[in-house]
Design a protein around this motif. Structure first.
Motif, short mmCIF file in Angstrom:
data_model
loop_
_atom_site.label_atom_id
_atom_site.label_comp_id
_atom_site.label_asym_id
_atom_site.label_seq_id
_atom_site.Cartn_x
_atom_site.Cartn_y
_atom_site.Cartn_z
N ARG A 1 5.80 5.57 -1.51
CA ARG A 1 5.13 6.70 -0.86
C ARG A 1 4.96 7.82 -1.88
N THR A 2 4.05 8.75 -1.57
CA THR A 2 3.80 9.83 -2.53
C THR A 2 3.25 11.06 -1.83
N ILE A 3 3.49 12.22 -2.45
CA ILE A 3 2.87 13.47 -2.01
C ILE A 3 1.79 13.91 -3.00
N PHE A 4 1.56 13.12 -4.05
CA PHE A 4 0.55 13.46 -5.06
C PHE A 4 -0.84 13.01 -4.61
N TYR A 5 -1.76 13.98 -4.56
CA TYR A 5 -3.14 13.66 -4.20
C TYR A 5 -3.85 13.09 -5.43
N PRO A 6 -4.56 11.95 -5.31
CA PRO A 6 -5.23 11.32 -6.46
C PRO A 6 -6.47 12.09 -6.90
N HIS A 7 -6.74 12.02 -8.18
CA HIS A 7 -7.82 12.81 -8.77
C HIS A 7 -9.20 12.40 -8.25
N MET A 8 -9.96 13.42 -7.82
CA MET A 8 -11.35 13.30 -7.38
C MET A 8 -11.53 12.29 -6.25
N SER A 9 -10.50 12.14 -5.44
CA SER A 9 -10.64 11.35 -4.21
C SER A 9 -11.31 12.26 -3.19
N GLY B 1 -10.81 12.55 3.64
CA GLY B 1 -9.50 12.15 3.16
C GLY B 1 -8.82 13.20 2.33
N GLY B 2 -9.23 14.47 2.48
CA GLY B 2 -8.66 15.54 1.67
C GLY B 2 -7.50 16.25 2.33
N THR B 3 -6.91 17.20 1.63
CA THR B 3 -5.83 18.02 2.17
C THR B 3 -6.41 19.29 2.75
N HIS B 4 -5.96 19.65 3.96
CA HIS B 4 -6.52 20.80 4.67
C HIS B 4 -5.41 21.62 5.31
N HIS B 5 -5.76 22.88 5.64
CA HIS B 5 -4.81 23.78 6.29
C HIS B 5 -4.64 23.43 7.76
N MET C 1 0.85 -1.20 0.00
CA MET C 1 0.00 0.00 0.00
C MET C 1 0.89 1.25 0.00
N THR C 2 0.55 2.21 -0.82
CA THR C 2 1.32 3.45 -0.92
C THR C 2 1.14 4.29 0.34
N GLU C 3 2.24 4.77 0.89
CA GLU C 3 2.17 5.69 2.02
C GLU C 3 1.72 7.06 1.51
N LYS C 4 0.62 7.55 2.06
CA LYS C 4 0.03 8.81 1.58
C LYS C 4 0.54 9.97 2.44
N ILE C 5 1.67 10.50 2.05
CA ILE C 5 2.30 11.56 2.83
C ILE C 5 1.44 12.82 2.86
N TYR C 6 0.69 13.05 1.79
CA TYR C 6 -0.13 14.27 1.70
C TYR C 6 -1.17 14.35 2.82
N LEU C 7 -1.55 13.22 3.39
CA LEU C 7 -2.51 13.24 4.50
C LEU C 7 -1.85 13.65 5.80
N LYS C 8 -0.57 13.32 5.96
CA LYS C 8 0.14 13.66 7.19
C LYS C 8 0.69 15.07 7.12
N ASN C 9 1.23 15.44 5.96
CA ASN C 9 1.83 16.76 5.81
C ASN C 9 1.51 17.32 4.43
N PRO C 10 0.39 18.03 4.29
CA PRO C 10 0.00 18.57 2.98
C PRO C 10 0.87 19.74 2.52
N TYR C 11 1.79 20.20 3.39
CA TYR C 11 2.66 21.32 3.04
C TYR C 11 3.97 20.85 2.41
N LEU C 12 4.21 19.57 2.40
CA LEU C 12 5.45 19.03 1.85
C LEU C 12 5.37 19.03 0.32
N MET C 13 6.30 19.75 -0.31
CA MET C 13 6.26 19.91 -1.77
C MET C 13 7.22 19.00 -2.51
N GLU C 14 8.23 18.49 -1.82
CA GLU C 14 9.21 17.61 -2.47
C GLU C 14 9.55 16.45 -1.55
N VAL C 15 9.78 15.29 -2.14
CA VAL C 15 10.16 14.12 -1.36
C VAL C 15 10.75 13.08 -2.32
#
Length: 404
Positions: free
Chosen positions: A35-43, A195-199, A1-15
């Protein structure tokens, strides 16, 4: 399973990430990473992130069986790759999605109205609200309340709970999964599975602006924009307001009043024009009747006009042919085409459809009609006089043929 870094830290731009699997299909590479910082489309209603993997543009990102699939035109030549996302797109999506939570919470608290669905678009977003009654006063209150939450700079947290713990929280809506339920909490004001990215705080949303709302059969749809999108919306509307004011040569605060006055003037002019057109048609009807040429027992009316439209010409022909023994042929002269109309009284037995087809063939035109009135034309503006003369000769030949 891909580690979804964007859920833990949506401010991370590079990895950096490791390529786990890749597949080539339809001239595209489908890449799985550890692992990825890319949010999947229309999730969860949110569009995908944009960016690059080792300088190769990511054309699409989607989720499949808890794996995030990255779609590329080329394949990275290393096992360890660098991921970089476009921050402006991520930040815009965070503003819209966080703003949606705040707006939905405001409807829930002030009107006890639940959010049925959410859509994030390129230019506007909307939520569907479970209410049959929504007034301008309601919208104003909701918008003010939502922006007070924004301006209060409340902390936003996200955490994972299990299904049993859900009953301990005042969730605004029920989770769609049974385990690893991610909760987005706004300072004890709102708890929502998401499951979205938030401030990290509400202030980063900037502002929430409701731009439209309307009733459907079962709910109300509320369109809104947040933050950068709201600023762009304001810029565009302010530009239009300035442009309109410049055209009207009034201050912006006088534009609506001026437009209303202009609309009233236009309505009055339309009424006056209708009266004048009616009088002109009556005059033209009498002129055609009085200038008709009697051939055998038929009165033939003809003219070429440039001050009436097709509907008015049809009305004019009808006015004349309401009387017995009339045939009317009228040409319309314009800059780019020629048009001919041919009509007859009910008691006249000549075949005007046949005559009209012959005229159309002569001028290489198109058209049609009924046994009482026909219309058509061609793209040659100079042929209208020739067509009218040809039509007159055909009418007389047909009258002669009927008598014989």
């Amino acid at each position: 399973m891909t580690e979804k870094i964007y859920l833990k830290n949506p401010y991370l731009m590079e990895v950096n990430a490791k390529v786990i699997e890749n597949k080539f299909e339809d001239n595209k590479f489908y890449v799985k990473l550890n692992r990825t910082i890319f949010y999947p489309h229309m999730s969860g209603g949110q569009p995908r992130d944009k960016g690059y993997i080792d300088d190769i543009e990511v054309y699409d990102v989607y989720e499949q069986n808890n794996e995030i699939i990255h779609v590329l035109r080329d394949m990275p030549n290393k096992d360890i790759v660098k991921l970089s996302i476009e921050w402006d797109t991520r930040f815009k999506h965070m503003q819209q999605h966080t703003g949606q939570h705040i707006l939905s919470a405001s409807f829930d608290k002030l009107l006890n109205s639940k959010t049925l669905s959410f859509h994030m678009g390129q230019d506007i977003n909307y939520i569907d609200i479970d209410t049959q009654c929504l007034t301008q006063n309601d919208i104003d209150k909701i918008e003010s309340f939502a922006n007070k939450i924004v301006f209060s700079n409340f902390e936003i947290q996200n955490y994972i709970i299990n299904k049993e713990e859900c009953s301990k929280l005042p969730l605004r809506n029920l989770p769609t999964v049974d385990e690893d339920i991610r909760i987005v909490e706004i300072n004890k004001l709102d708890f929502s599975p998401c499951g979205g990215t938030h401030h990290r705080s509400t202030a980063e949303v900037g502002i929430i602006k409701i731009i439209n709302w309307y009733k459907t059969k079962k709910y109300h749809r509320v369109e809104f924009v947040c933050g950068v999108s709201a600023l762009n919306d304001y810029k565009e509307k302010n530009y239009l307001s300035q442009k309109i004011s410049k055209i009207l040569q009034v201050n912006q605060n006088k534009a609506i009043e001026t437009i209303s006055r202009i609309n009233t003037d236009i309505d009055n002019l339309k009424k006056s024009n209708t009266i004048l057109k009616t009088k002109l048609l009556s005059y033209k009807t009498n002129w055609l009747i009085n200038s008709s040429v009697k051939y055998k027992n038929i009165k033939i009316c003809s003219d070429i006009v440039d001050d009436f439209d097709l509907n008015e010409i049809r009305k004019l022909i009808s006015n004349v042919t309401n009387y017995n023994n009339y045939v009317v042929i009228i040409g319309i002269e314009s800059e780019d085409k020629s048009e001919i109309l041919l009509g007859k009284s009910d008691n006249v037995s000549i075949d005007i459809k046949g005559l009209f087809d012959t005229i159309l063939t002569k001028i290489n035109g198109k058209g049609g009609g009924t046994p009482s009135i026909c219309q058509g034309g061609c793209n040659d503006p100079k042929i209208v006089y020739e067509a009218l003369e040809f039509g007159l000769s055909l009418i007389k030949e047909e009258i002669d043929r009927k008598e014989n």
